[in-house]
Design a protein around this motif. Structure first.
Motif, PDB file in Angstrom:
ATOM      1  N   SER A 323       0.853  -1.185   0.000  1.00 19.69           N
ATOM      2  CA  SER A 323       0.000   0.000   0.000  1.00 19.69           C
ATOM      3  C   SER A 323       0.890   1.237   0.000  1.00 19.69           C
ATOM      4  N   PHE A 324       0.297   2.368  -0.274  1.00 23.95           N
ATOM      5  CA  PHE A 324       1.080   3.608  -0.217  1.00 23.95           C
ATOM      6  C   PHE A 324       1.563   3.865   1.197  1.00 23.95           C
ATOM      7  N   LEU A 325       0.762   3.499   2.186  1.00 21.46           N
ATOM      8  CA  LEU A 325       1.199   3.651   3.573  1.00 21.46           C
ATOM      9  C   LEU A 325       2.465   2.846   3.829  1.00 21.46           C
ATOM     10  N   ASP A 326       2.568   1.659   3.230  1.00 22.36           N
ATOM     11  CA  ASP A 326       3.777   0.841   3.378  1.00 22.36           C
ATOM     12  C   ASP A 326       4.995   1.577   2.806  1.00 22.36           C
ATOM     13  N   VAL A 327       4.818   2.219   1.664  1.00 24.14           N
ATOM     14  CA  VAL A 327       5.936   2.939   1.034  1.00 24.14           C
ATOM     15  C   VAL A 327       6.367   4.109   1.916  1.00 24.14           C
ATOM     16  N   VAL A 328       5.409   4.852   2.457  1.00 27.71           N
ATOM     17  CA  VAL A 328       5.755   5.974   3.332  1.00 27.71           C
ATOM     18  C   VAL A 328       6.528   5.479   4.545  1.00 27.71           C
ATOM     19  N   ARG A 329       6.048   4.375   5.139  1.00 27.67           N
ATOM     20  CA  ARG A 329       6.748   3.829   6.319  1.00 27.67           C
ATOM     21  C   ARG A 329       8.173   3.410   5.960  1.00 27.67           C
ATOM     22  N   VAL A 461       0.141  12.058  -6.582  1.00 33.57           N
ATOM     23  CA  VAL A 461      -0.096  12.412  -5.178  1.00 33.57           C
ATOM     24  C   VAL A 461      -1.576  12.326  -4.857  1.00 33.57           C
ATOM     25  N   ALA A 462      -2.403  12.876  -5.744  1.00 38.01           N
ATOM     26  CA  ALA A 462      -3.843  12.851  -5.508  1.00 38.01           C
ATOM     27  C   ALA A 462      -4.372  11.421  -5.445  1.00 38.01           C
ATOM     28  N   THR A 463      -3.939  10.579  -6.371  1.00 34.41           N
ATOM     29  CA  THR A 463      -4.421   9.196  -6.433  1.00 34.41           C
ATOM     30  C   THR A 463      -3.996   8.401  -5.207  1.00 34.41           C
ATOM     31  N   LEU A 464      -2.739   8.502  -4.831  1.00 34.12           N
ATOM     32  CA  LEU A 464      -2.215   7.695  -3.733  1.00 34.12           C
ATOM     33  C   LEU A 464      -2.782   8.123  -2.384  1.00 34.12           C
ATOM     34  N   HIS A 469      -4.410   3.121   1.816  1.00 32.29           N
ATOM     35  CA  HIS A 469      -4.363   1.793   2.419  1.00 32.29           C
ATOM     36  C   HIS A 469      -4.494   0.677   1.384  1.00 32.29           C
ATOM     37  N   GLU A 470      -4.842   0.995   0.147  1.00 27.97           N
ATOM     38  CA  GLU A 470      -5.049  -0.020  -0.876  1.00 27.97           C
ATOM     39  C   GLU A 470      -3.742  -0.406  -1.549  1.00 27.97           C
ATOM     40  N   ALA A 471      -3.711  -1.605  -2.130  1.00 29.21           N
ATOM     41  CA  ALA A 471      -2.512  -2.066  -2.844  1.00 29.21           C
ATOM     42  C   ALA A 471      -2.231  -1.140  -4.031  1.00 29.21           C
ATOM     43  N   LEU A 472      -0.961  -0.882  -4.267  1.00 28.17           N
ATOM     44  CA  LEU A 472      -0.583   0.029  -5.346  1.00 28.17           C
ATOM     45  C   LEU A 472      -1.087  -0.449  -6.699  1.00 28.17           C
ATOM     46  N   ARG A 473      -1.076  -1.757  -6.926  1.00 24.08           N
ATOM     47  CA  ARG A 473      -1.515  -2.252  -8.242  1.00 24.08           C
ATOM     48  C   ARG A 473      -2.980  -1.912  -8.489  1.00 24.08           C
TER      49      ARG A 473
END
Length: 482
Positions: A323-329, A461-464, A469-473
């Protein structure tokens, strides 16, 4: 028109033994040597600052104030004692203040504007004699009796962006003291030598640091995120421009909410979004981002003029299942680790490239895929007796370009790839995180490509942040690409 150069010789006592470069200085020195191996003073990589001064300037008091600031800061009296792989700096007990006063108030408006544009170009891309010095210069341009332009340019090895603020604040304080308002500047609690000594003790040899960077930065990048042009668009190595972009209020709010969810910062969220975009554009799942930190860890160091920023190079993998949250972490953790393991550049280079000493000059642009940083905090207007001082951008708000500087690309020869890496689009976020600039060389990279990149970044940025919390794919499946 009146032109006057003034040389002030401050006198000070102290140890003038040669100094090795500070760890933060090593990074820029190696880069300048790669840009201009025969004479790094011609690398045209200064730190420049421009201020508008409203009010009538007392010129004798202004010159005395320059005297006081130069006496206070060691960096302003520095020259190189030796060049090469391991250069040495020396602080002179007496040093000329490279001050020029230029009166353009009597010129017609169009001629005055032309002269100011020419002067700004020179201050943005000056050259310096490293062995003779001085390694900085200041100009006061009188535009009218109550309107002046102050320009300051430093050789980047002796000054970072924060130092510009220190210089102007100290100059105005000393100017006031010279007119009887307040006390003159005293000696600093911490000298440039003190900072270097502390940094080298803090960054003492540590195999754990070497192993951390060897593990995180190798293999080194071999493919360019922004491939250099086969044929340059123009002939100017310093044709630097800024493409502005702005996030809407809804995006700014979503970025802040995303940062709050992962206990991070808007800066990290915006960097993570750009990281996802770079991975998507390149088709690679791992990229290294280059960024920088202030490197001033105490109030005392914050009042010293010098180059103290530290670069950090987080390496982050992006999996479509993340998820995008995973990338930020992951990026937040990489930044924290990078700061904890921050090395001197030469030590990092030897860790990731064992033949560094044989390959020199070999600069930090070789270890990251793209660059992303924050602009310095916005500086408030300053007040001095009878004066108001405000920071301005050459060529207007948000503009970095003030016209061409003569520098033929043909002269770059096999160094063109280095200059191309200097000119690739880099992100500089506004301090308020409401937008920023893509800074790039317009003679090397297509402005249309940069405009598309900015639009794609805003959309990413807007999309993510709309579904962090959703998977990037899934999140990016319907997102446009350019």
């Amino acid at each position: 028109m009146t032109l006057r150069s003034t040389h002030v010789s401050p006198h000070t006592t102290g140890d003038d033994d040669p100094l090795p470069l500070a760890p933060a200085q090593e990074t820029l020195w190696e880069f300048m040597r790669e840009l201009a191996p025969d004479d790094p003073g011609r690398a045209r990589l200064p730190v420049a600052d421009f201020r508008r001064i409203e009010g009538t300037v007392d010129l004798p008091a202004f010159e005395r104030a320059l005297h006081g600031v130069t006496r206070r800061h060691h960096a302003l009296r520095m020259v190189f004692d030796r060049l090469g792989d391991e250069p040495l700096l020396r602080t002179r007990e007496q040093a000329d203040v490279p001050y020029t006063y230029l009166d353009l108030s009597g010129l017609p408006a169009d001629e005055r504007e032309r002269r100011v544009d020419t002067l700004v170009r020179g201050e943005r891309f000056p050259t310096f004699d490293l062995l003779t010095g001085p390694l900085w210069r200041v100009r006061l341009v009188r535009l009218s009796p109550e309107d002046h332009l102050l320009t300051v340019s430093f050789f980047h090895v002796i000054s970072d962006g924060w130092s510009c603020q220190v210089f102007v604040e100290d100059l105005m304080r000393e100017y006031g003291a010279q007119l009887g308002h307040g006390s003159p500047l005293g000696r600093l609690d911490m000298t440039f030598r003190d900072v270097i000594t502390w940094q080298r003790a803090f960054l003492a040899e540590d195999p754990a640091r070497d192993e951390y960077w060897r593990r995180n930065l190798t293999p080194l990048p071999t493919e360019e995120v922004f491939p250099p042009p086969a044929t340059p668009r123009g002939r100017d190595l310093t044709a630097e421009v800024a493409h502005r972009f702005v996030f809407g209020d809804d995006i700014v709010t979503a970025v802040r909410e995303t940062a709050w969810r992962v206990r991070s910062t808007p800066f990290m969220v915006l960097m993570a979004a750009y990281h996802v975009l770079m991975c998507r554009r390149t088709g690679r799942d791992r990229l290294v981002v280059g960024t920088t930190t202030l490197g001033r860890t105490s109030p005392q160091v914050r009042r010293v003029i010098g180059q103290f920023t530290n670069n950090v190079y987080p390496a982050v993998r992006v999996d479509p299942a993340d998820s995008f949250l995973d990338v930020v972490r992951a990026l937040h953790g990489g930044m924290n680790d990078g700061v904890a393991y921050v090395p001197s550049f030469n030590r990092l280079a030897r860790a990731v490239r064992p033949d560094f000493d044989q390959a020199r000059p070999w600069s930090f642009i070789r270890v990251f895929d793209y660059w992303f940083q924050s602009a310095p905090p916005a500086e408030p207007d300053l007040q001095a007796p009878g004066l108001r001082v405000r920071q301005v951008s050459p060529g207007g708000d948000g503009a970095l370009d003030a016209g061409p500087v003569t520098a033929d690309l043909a002269e770059a020869g096999d160094r063109l790839s280095v200059w191309a890496r200097r000119g690739v689009p880099i992100v500089i976020l506004d301090d308020a995180r409401g937008g920023g600039s893509l800074v790039y060389n317009r003679d090397l990279y297509d402005p249309g490509m940069v405009e598309d990149l900015a639009a794609e970044y805003r959309a990413t940025v807007a999309t993510l942040t709309a579904a962090p919390h959703e998977a990037l794919r899934d999140t990016l499946a319907a997102a446009p690409t350019r």
